[in-house]
Design a protein around this motif. Structure first.
Motif, PDB file in Angstrom:
ATOM      1  N   ARG A 111       2.412   1.751  -3.445  1.00 36.01           N
ATOM      2  CA  ARG A 111       1.394   2.238  -4.375  1.00 36.01           C
ATOM      3  C   ARG A 111       1.083   3.708  -4.122  1.00 36.01           C
ATOM      4  O   ARG A 111       0.905   4.486  -5.058  1.00 36.01           O
ATOM      5  CB  ARG A 111       0.129   1.392  -4.241  1.00 36.01           C
ATOM      6  CG  ARG A 111      -0.620   1.275  -5.531  1.00 36.01           C
ATOM      7  CD  ARG A 111      -1.803   0.331  -5.424  1.00 36.01           C
ATOM      8  NE  ARG A 111      -1.481  -0.911  -6.087  1.00 36.01           N
ATOM      9  CZ  ARG A 111      -1.725  -2.112  -5.597  1.00 36.01           C
ATOM     10  NH1 ARG A 111      -2.271  -2.242  -4.423  1.00 36.01           N
ATOM     11  NH2 ARG A 111      -1.429  -3.179  -6.279  1.00 36.01           N
ATOM     12  N   ALA A 112       1.009   4.109  -2.850  1.00 36.06           N
ATOM     13  CA  ALA A 112       0.713   5.508  -2.515  1.00 36.06           C
ATOM     14  C   ALA A 112       1.815   6.420  -3.021  1.00 36.06           C
ATOM     15  O   ALA A 112       1.535   7.472  -3.610  1.00 36.06           O
ATOM     16  CB  ALA A 112       0.540   5.657  -1.007  1.00 36.06           C
ATOM     17  N   TRP A 113       3.086   6.039  -2.827  1.00 35.81           N
ATOM     18  CA  TRP A 113       4.181   6.871  -3.327  1.00 35.81           C
ATOM     19  C   TRP A 113       4.190   6.901  -4.844  1.00 35.81           C
ATOM     20  O   TRP A 113       4.495   7.926  -5.446  1.00 35.81           O
ATOM     21  CB  TRP A 113       5.528   6.385  -2.804  1.00 35.81           C
ATOM     22  CG  TRP A 113       5.772   6.722  -1.365  1.00 35.81           C
ATOM     23  CD1 TRP A 113       6.121   5.851  -0.384  1.00 35.81           C
ATOM     24  CD2 TRP A 113       5.687   7.998  -0.734  1.00 35.81           C
ATOM     25  NE1 TRP A 113       6.254   6.507   0.817  1.00 35.81           N
ATOM     26  CE2 TRP A 113       5.995   7.835   0.622  1.00 35.81           C
ATOM     27  CE3 TRP A 113       5.375   9.276  -1.194  1.00 35.81           C
ATOM     28  CZ2 TRP A 113       6.010   8.886   1.525  1.00 35.81           C
ATOM     29  CZ3 TRP A 113       5.377  10.321  -0.296  1.00 35.81           C
ATOM     30  CH2 TRP A 113       5.689  10.128   1.037  1.00 35.81           C
ATOM     31  N   ALA A 114       3.857   5.787  -5.473  1.00 34.96           N
ATOM     32  CA  ALA A 114       3.826   5.757  -6.943  1.00 34.96           C
ATOM     33  C   ALA A 114       2.720   6.662  -7.478  1.00 34.96           C
ATOM     34  O   ALA A 114       2.900   7.354  -8.490  1.00 34.96           O
ATOM     35  CB  ALA A 114       3.627   4.333  -7.434  1.00 34.96           C
ATOM     36  N   ASP A 115       1.564   6.686  -6.810  1.00 29.72           N
ATOM     37  CA  ASP A 115       0.453   7.531  -7.258  1.00 29.72           C
ATOM     38  C   ASP A 115       0.780   9.017  -7.135  1.00 29.72           C
ATOM     39  O   ASP A 115       0.302   9.832  -7.916  1.00 29.72           O
ATOM     40  CB  ASP A 115      -0.811   7.223  -6.446  1.00 29.72           C
ATOM     41  CG  ASP A 115      -1.391   5.859  -6.787  1.00 29.72           C
ATOM     42  OD1 ASP A 115      -1.033   5.300  -7.857  1.00 29.72           O
ATOM     43  OD2 ASP A 115      -2.186   5.341  -5.987  1.00 29.72           O
ATOM     44  N   ARG A 116       1.594   9.386  -6.148  1.00 25.73           N
ATOM     45  CA  ARG A 116       1.929  10.791  -5.918  1.00 25.73           C
ATOM     46  C   ARG A 116       3.289  11.177  -6.484  1.00 25.73           C
ATOM     47  O   ARG A 116       3.786  12.260  -6.190  1.00 25.73           O
ATOM     48  CB  ARG A 116       1.907  11.086  -4.429  1.00 25.73           C
ATOM     49  CG  ARG A 116       0.513  10.998  -3.835  1.00 25.73           C
ATOM     50  CD  ARG A 116       0.555  11.326  -2.386  1.00 25.73           C
ATOM     51  NE  ARG A 116       1.163  10.193  -1.686  1.00 25.73           N
ATOM     52  CZ  ARG A 116       1.163  10.050  -0.371  1.00 25.73           C
ATOM     53  NH1 ARG A 116       0.644  10.979   0.389  1.00 25.73           N
ATOM     54  NH2 ARG A 116       1.714   9.006   0.195  1.00 25.73           N
TER      55      ARG A 116
ATOM     56  N   THR B 254       9.538   9.939 -11.280  1.00 29.70           N
ATOM     57  CA  THR B 254       9.273   9.035 -12.396  1.00 29.70           C
ATOM     58  C   THR B 254      10.047   9.468 -13.630  1.00 29.70           C
ATOM     59  O   THR B 254      10.381  10.640 -13.799  1.00 29.70           O
ATOM     60  CB  THR B 254       7.775   9.012 -12.758  1.00 29.70           C
ATOM     61  OG1 THR B 254       7.372  10.318 -13.164  1.00 29.70           O
ATOM     62  CG2 THR B 254       6.919   8.530 -11.615  1.00 29.70           C
TER      63      THR B 254
ATOM     64  N   TYR C 273       9.890   4.041 -11.401  1.00 28.49           N
ATOM     65  CA  TYR C 273       9.915   4.819 -10.167  1.00 28.49           C
ATOM     66  C   TYR C 273      11.330   4.889  -9.604  1.00 28.49           C
ATOM     67  O   TYR C 273      12.063   3.904  -9.583  1.00 28.49           O
ATOM     68  CB  TYR C 273       8.964   4.206  -9.142  1.00 28.49           C
ATOM     69  CG  TYR C 273       7.562   4.103  -9.670  1.00 28.49           C
ATOM     70  CD1 TYR C 273       6.839   5.247  -9.974  1.00 28.49           C
ATOM     71  CD2 TYR C 273       6.972   2.869  -9.890  1.00 28.49           C
ATOM     72  CE1 TYR C 273       5.563   5.166 -10.483  1.00 28.49           C
ATOM     73  CE2 TYR C 273       5.695   2.780 -10.402  1.00 28.49           C
ATOM     74  CZ  TYR C 273       4.992   3.928 -10.695  1.00 28.49           C
ATOM     75  OH  TYR C 273       3.735   3.835 -11.205  1.00 28.49           O
TER      76      TYR C 273
ATOM     77  N   ARG D 212       0.830  -1.201   0.000  1.00 28.29           N
ATOM     78  CA  ARG D 212       0.000   0.000   0.000  1.00 28.29           C
ATOM     79  C   ARG D 212       0.866   1.254   0.000  1.00 28.29           C
ATOM     80  O   ARG D 212       0.573   2.224  -0.682  1.00 28.29           O
ATOM     81  CB  ARG D 212      -0.924  -0.017   1.210  1.00 28.29           C
ATOM     82  CG  ARG D 212      -2.018   1.020   1.139  1.00 28.29           C
ATOM     83  CD  ARG D 212      -2.957   0.927   2.311  1.00 28.29           C
ATOM     84  NE  ARG D 212      -3.527  -0.403   2.410  1.00 28.29           N
ATOM     85  CZ  ARG D 212      -3.947  -0.958   3.541  1.00 28.29           C
ATOM     86  NH1 ARG D 212      -3.865  -0.294   4.665  1.00 28.29           N
ATOM     87  NH2 ARG D 212      -4.465  -2.159   3.550  1.00 28.29           N
TER      88      ARG D 212
ATOM     89  N   GLU E  21       3.620  -2.969 -12.142  1.00 30.35           N
ATOM     90  CA  GLU E  21       3.037  -1.642 -11.917  1.00 30.35           C
ATOM     91  C   GLU E  21       3.684  -0.606 -12.841  1.00 30.35           C
ATOM     92  O   GLU E  21       3.010   0.257 -13.394  1.00 30.35           O
ATOM     93  CB  GLU E  21       3.224  -1.224 -10.452  1.00 30.35           C
ATOM     94  CG  GLU E  21       2.504  -2.094  -9.452  1.00 30.35           C
ATOM     95  CD  GLU E  21       1.020  -1.830  -9.397  1.00 30.35           C
ATOM     96  OE1 GLU E  21       0.624  -0.658  -9.374  1.00 30.35           O
ATOM     97  OE2 GLU E  21       0.256  -2.802  -9.389  1.00 30.35           O
TER      98      GLU E  21
ATOM     99  N   ALA F 213       1.834   1.578 -15.806  1.00 32.52           N
ATOM    100  CA  ALA F 213       1.816   3.044 -15.785  1.00 32.52           C
ATOM    101  C   ALA F 213       2.658   3.648 -16.903  1.00 32.52           C
ATOM    102  O   ALA F 213       2.544   4.840 -17.187  1.00 32.52           O
ATOM    103  CB  ALA F 213       2.317   3.556 -14.438  1.00 32.52           C
TER     104      ALA F 213
END
Length: 191
Positions: free
Chosen positions: A70-75, A172, A150, A67, A142, A146
């Motif tokens: 994923r949170a760091w990847a989303d932001r 990214t 990362y 989780r 992931e 995307a």
């Protein structure tokens, strides 16, 4: 290593994957050496307990902190023009150098614990290595989904924790950046 706006960045998947190979093979080796000792419980019990520990350790290591990744990847924000992308080999070497004593301790404990339960602890260490490899493969999926890879600042990743408390965010780039494929594997030379 921030100098005037420049950041040194390491691939998140490579940092995760760095421990997979040494942990797996040191665990296998210590389990094999441990089988030479009958132990208190006997080899059969040791191998069965080790197989269970291998599966549990692999699953726990592969699933823990997903989780947060994923949170760091989303932001994640786009890497800057002057950011320095660390080579895969340098990231691997830095991780292994920082963890060499832990690897030695795990190897010695794997052999020493065989006096009680042959091969069990060594198989648990190998399971941790397999779990790191599975986590890197998941990160690679992931990244492919995307269309980006990362990166984390090397000073934040510290000694190999790309999702630790000191991490403030990811950067990214496109999948062609750096010398590692998505998931942290060595990029194959194109023909």
């Amino acid at each position: 290593m921030a100098r005037g706006g420049q950041q040194s960045l390491a691939r998140v998947a490579v940092v995760v994957r760095a421990g997979a190979v040494p942990l797996f093979w040191l665990g296998v080796l210590s389990a094999a050496i441990g089988l030479l000792v009958p132990g208190f419980t006997g080899r059969r019990v040791g191998v069965l307990a080790g197989a269970a520990l291998f599966l549990v350790c692999a699953a726990v290591v592969a699933l823990v902190r997903r989780r947060r990744y994923r949170a760091w990847a989303d932001r994640a924000s786009r890497a800057g023009k002057f950011d320095f992308l660390q080579d895969r080999a340098v990231t691997l070497r830095n991780w292994r150098k920082a963890h060499r004593w832990w690897l030695v301790v795990a190897f010695v404990l794997g052999i020493a614990c065989s006096i009680a339960v042959p091969a069990a602890f060594g198989m648990a260490v190998a399971g941790a290595g397999a779990g790191l490899w599975l986590k890197a493969v998941w990160i690679g999926r992931e990244e492919r989904g995307a269309g980006t890879v990362y990166w984390v600042r090397t000073d934040w990743a510290g000694t190999g924790r790309p999702a630790g408390k000191q991490v403030k965010g990811y950067r990214t780039t496109g999948v062609a950046a750096g010398d590692a494929a998505p998931g942290g594997a060595r990029r194959r030379a194109s023909r």
